[in-house]
Design a protein around this motif. Structure first.
Motif, PDB file in Angstrom:
ATOM      1  N   ARG A  51       0.621  -1.281  -0.083  1.00  0.00           N
ATOM      2  CA  ARG A  51       0.008  -0.008  -0.031  1.00  0.00           C
ATOM      3  C   ARG A  51       0.830   1.392   0.079  1.00  0.00           C
ATOM      4  O   ARG A  51       0.746   2.024  -0.807  1.00  0.00           O
ATOM      5  CB  ARG A  51      -0.991  -0.012   1.134  1.00  0.00           C
ATOM      6  CG  ARG A  51      -2.042   1.217   1.180  1.00  0.00           C
ATOM      7  CD  ARG A  51      -2.727   1.229   2.365  1.00  0.00           C
ATOM      8  NE  ARG A  51      -2.072   1.642   3.629  1.00  0.00           N
ATOM      9  CZ  ARG A  51      -2.081   3.017   3.831  1.00  0.00           C
ATOM     10  NH1 ARG A  51      -2.530   3.808   2.798  1.00  0.00           N
ATOM     11  NH2 ARG A  51      -1.296   3.393   4.953  1.00  0.00           N
ATOM     12  N   PRO A  52       1.905   1.438   0.931  1.00  0.00           N
ATOM     13  CA  PRO A  52       2.617   2.490   0.893  1.00  0.00           C
ATOM     14  C   PRO A  52       3.402   2.586  -0.475  1.00  0.00           C
ATOM     15  O   PRO A  52       3.848   3.690  -0.929  1.00  0.00           O
ATOM     16  CB  PRO A  52       3.765   2.480   2.048  1.00  0.00           C
ATOM     17  CG  PRO A  52       3.093   1.458   2.976  1.00  0.00           C
ATOM     18  CD  PRO A  52       2.161   0.559   2.081  1.00  0.00           C
ATOM     19  N   ALA A  53       3.869   1.404  -1.133  1.00  0.00           N
ATOM     20  CA  ALA A  53       4.614   1.675  -2.547  1.00  0.00           C
ATOM     21  C   ALA A  53       3.647   1.854  -3.485  1.00  0.00           C
ATOM     22  O   ALA A  53       3.979   2.742  -4.526  1.00  0.00           O
ATOM     23  CB  ALA A  53       5.226   0.228  -2.703  1.00  0.00           C
ATOM     24  N   PHE A  54       2.368   1.530  -3.736  1.00  0.00           N
ATOM     25  CA  PHE A  54       1.509   2.064  -4.591  1.00  0.00           C
ATOM     26  C   PHE A  54       1.503   3.480  -4.361  1.00  0.00           C
ATOM     27  O   PHE A  54       1.442   4.262  -5.313  1.00  0.00           O
ATOM     28  CB  PHE A  54       0.056   1.053  -4.396  1.00  0.00           C
ATOM     29  CG  PHE A  54      -0.115  -0.070  -4.938  1.00  0.00           C
ATOM     30  CD1 PHE A  54       0.159  -0.139  -6.500  1.00  0.00           C
ATOM     31  CD2 PHE A  54      -0.316  -1.213  -4.245  1.00  0.00           C
ATOM     32  CE1 PHE A  54      -0.017  -1.549  -6.886  1.00  0.00           C
ATOM     33  CE2 PHE A  54      -0.203  -2.265  -4.535  1.00  0.00           C
ATOM     34  CZ  PHE A  54      -0.234  -2.561  -6.205  1.00  0.00           C
ATOM     35  N   ASN A  55       1.189   3.748  -3.013  1.00  0.00           N
ATOM     36  CA  ASN A  55       0.899   5.592  -3.070  1.00  0.00           C
ATOM     37  C   ASN A  55       2.068   6.447  -3.226  1.00  0.00           C
ATOM     38  O   ASN A  55       1.951   7.345  -3.988  1.00  0.00           O
ATOM     39  CB  ASN A  55       0.430   5.679  -1.393  1.00  0.00           C
ATOM     40  CG  ASN A  55      -1.125   5.351  -1.235  1.00  0.00           C
ATOM     41  OD1 ASN A  55      -1.820   5.369  -2.147  1.00  0.00           O
ATOM     42  ND2 ASN A  55      -1.230   4.965   0.087  1.00  0.00           N
ATOM     43  N   ALA A  56       3.357   5.734  -3.055  1.00  0.00           N
ATOM     44  CA  ALA A  56       4.551   6.458  -3.519  1.00  0.00           C
ATOM     45  C   ALA A  56       4.648   6.525  -5.100  1.00  0.00           C
ATOM     46  O   ALA A  56       5.067   7.602  -5.586  1.00  0.00           O
ATOM     47  CB  ALA A  56       5.732   5.811  -3.023  1.00  0.00           C
ATOM     48  N   MET A  57       4.269   5.302  -5.586  1.00  0.00           N
ATOM     49  CA  MET A  57       4.470   5.571  -7.006  1.00  0.00           C
ATOM     50  C   MET A  57       3.481   6.547  -7.652  1.00  0.00           C
ATOM     51  O   MET A  57       3.615   7.062  -8.706  1.00  0.00           O
ATOM     52  CB  MET A  57       4.021   4.190  -7.693  1.00  0.00           C
ATOM     53  CG  MET A  57       4.146   3.936  -9.236  1.00  0.00           C
ATOM     54  SD  MET A  57       2.523   4.408  -9.926  1.00  0.00           S
ATOM     55  CE  MET A  57       1.520   3.119  -9.079  1.00  0.00           C
ATOM     56  N   PHE A  58       2.030   6.574  -7.114  1.00  0.00           N
ATOM     57  CA  PHE A  58       1.077   7.300  -7.539  1.00  0.00           C
ATOM     58  C   PHE A  58       1.438   8.679  -7.402  1.00  0.00           C
ATOM     59  O   PHE A  58       1.308   9.791  -8.653  1.00  0.00           O
ATOM     60  CB  PHE A  58      -0.322   7.264  -6.768  1.00  0.00           C
ATOM     61  CG  PHE A  58      -0.990   6.145  -7.097  1.00  0.00           C
ATOM     62  CD1 PHE A  58      -0.958   5.322  -8.320  1.00  0.00           C
ATOM     63  CD2 PHE A  58      -1.707   5.109  -6.138  1.00  0.00           C
ATOM     64  CE1 PHE A  58      -1.566   4.219  -8.536  1.00  0.00           C
ATOM     65  CE2 PHE A  58      -2.451   4.299  -6.161  1.00  0.00           C
ATOM     66  CZ  PHE A  58      -2.250   3.401  -7.299  1.00  0.00           C
ATOM     67  N   ASP A  59       2.134   9.229  -6.440  1.00  0.00           N
ATOM     68  CA  ASP A  59       2.690  10.412  -6.211  1.00  0.00           C
ATOM     69  C   ASP A  59       3.807  10.906  -6.996  1.00  0.00           C
ATOM     70  O   ASP A  59       4.006  12.047  -7.661  1.00  0.00           O
ATOM     71  CB  ASP A  59       3.384  10.512  -4.731  1.00  0.00           C
ATOM     72  CG  ASP A  59       2.204  10.760  -3.762  1.00  0.00           C
ATOM     73  OD1 ASP A  59       1.050  10.819  -4.138  1.00  0.00           O
ATOM     74  OD2 ASP A  59       2.368  10.486  -2.573  1.00  0.00           O
ATOM     75  N   GLU A  60       4.737   9.906  -7.259  1.00  0.00           N
ATOM     76  CA  GLU A  60       5.853  10.091  -8.367  1.00  0.00           C
ATOM     77  C   GLU A  60       5.642  10.191  -9.501  1.00  0.00           C
ATOM     78  O   GLU A  60       6.152  11.111 -10.258  1.00  0.00           O
ATOM     79  CB  GLU A  60       6.808   8.994  -8.136  1.00  0.00           C
ATOM     80  CG  GLU A  60       7.965   9.030  -8.935  1.00  0.00           C
ATOM     81  CD  GLU A  60       8.742   7.686  -9.276  1.00  0.00           C
ATOM     82  OE1 GLU A  60       9.918   7.549  -9.694  1.00  0.00           O
ATOM     83  OE2 GLU A  60       8.119   6.531  -8.728  1.00  0.00           O
ATOM     84  N   LEU A  61       4.650   9.559 -10.214  1.00  0.00           N
ATOM     85  CA  LEU A  61       4.351   9.565 -11.475  1.00  0.00           C
ATOM     86  C   LEU A  61       2.895  10.586 -11.827  1.00  0.00           C
ATOM     87  O   LEU A  61       2.469  10.723 -12.860  1.00  0.00           O
ATOM     88  CB  LEU A  61       3.715   8.255 -12.187  1.00  0.00           C
ATOM     89  CG  LEU A  61       4.992   7.190 -11.859  1.00  0.00           C
ATOM     90  CD1 LEU A  61       4.713   5.923 -12.713  1.00  0.00           C
ATOM     91  CD2 LEU A  61       6.276   7.744 -12.557  1.00  0.00           C
TER      92      LEU A  61
END
Length: 273
Positions: A23-33
């Motif tokens: 879940r944290p990784a998905f959200n970090a990716m969403f923010d990054e991209l």
């Protein structure tokens, strides 16, 4: 004499990866991209009903609110390419969390896998997650040398994700296993259905997102495998009649394998016809 075999799911079993990693990784990716999405704990728990990370992200394309804020590619091929890009970026964030120690092995995992391999048992991992992410979690649990010796069936090696039984059927076939000597260790209803669909016994170690799910077909349902000196585990259901103490031993798992074959039971609440 055929040696017993243990097949572990990864997410929620080897570690509580869904809560602490994915879940944290998905959200970090969403923010990054710049993807206009953020999954809180409740929403992500609902997404877990969908097997596979790419499939969870693809569900965004069906959300009218998301479509108003993001130009969803019109073709399936373009959508698949975008999902692949997202998934690769998310995997980088996930593996960084694992390497930073944010994702810790669940109780008993290191002990049981090590003991099973030393006893000559077959040990494998079967997961819908991408192989590099599964390997990172396994390596964090048992070390590089042992992780390299354990077969991993992960990602897109089959055409259908759990609860479809394909990945367990593949593991049994590729490893030349006898089904009545195999115990699957899962944490979710989807994983249980996949194991049962492959004709395998299944032990459930509930994770932070799955404790309230229906595990009617499992031979044993426990809060974790536990460790000596650690908090005692909770036994939530024992259909194999295995007397469990404060932690699970290799002999307890052997007893589950030779116990009641709950994999032969029919559909129960929550299954579709």
């Amino acid at each position: 004499m055929v040696s017993p075999a243990l097949i572990f799911d990864c997410d929620g079993v080897l570690a509580d990866t869904e809560r602490d990693g994915h879940r944290p990784a998905f959200n970090a990716m969403f923010d990054e991209l710049g993807v206009p999405a953020h999954w809180d704990e409740q929403e992500y728990g609902e997404k877990l009903r969908i097997g596979g990370g790419k499939e969870r992200m693809a569900s965004l394309f069906e959300d009218p609110q998301f479509a108003r804020r993001f130009a969803v590619p019109p073709s399936k091929d373009a959508q698949a390419e975008l999902l692949s890009t997202w998934h690769q970026a998310k995997g980088v964030h996930f593996r960084r969390l694992v390497s930073d120690g944010a994702v810790r092995p669940r109780p008993g995992i290191t002990r049981i896998i090590t003991a099973a391999v030393q006893a000559g048992w077959t040990v494998a991992v079967a997961s819908t997650s991408a192989r590099p992410s599964v390997y990172a979690v396994l390596e964090a649990a048992v070390g590089h040398d042992l992780a390299d010796a354990i077969p991993i069936f992960a990602g897109d090696v089959v055409s259908a994700k759990k609860p479809d039984p394909q990945i367990y059927l593949l593991a049994v076939s590729e490893l030349g296993l006898e089904r009545d000597q195999v115990l699957v260790i899962e944490d979710s209803r989807n994983g249980l259905r996949a194991a049962v669909g492959a004709g395998l016994r299944c032990l459930i170690t509930t994770s932070s997102y799955t404790r309230e799910e229906d595990f009617s077909e499992a031979c044993l349902v426990i809060s974790s495998l536990g460790d000596p000196g650690g908090p005692p585990l909770d036994v939530l259901a024992d259909r194999a009649g295995v007397p469990i103490g404060d932690f699970v031993s290799l002999e307890d798992l052997r007893a589950c394998i030779s116990g009641v074959n709950t994999a032969s039971t029919g559909p129960t609440k929550g299954d579709s016809a």
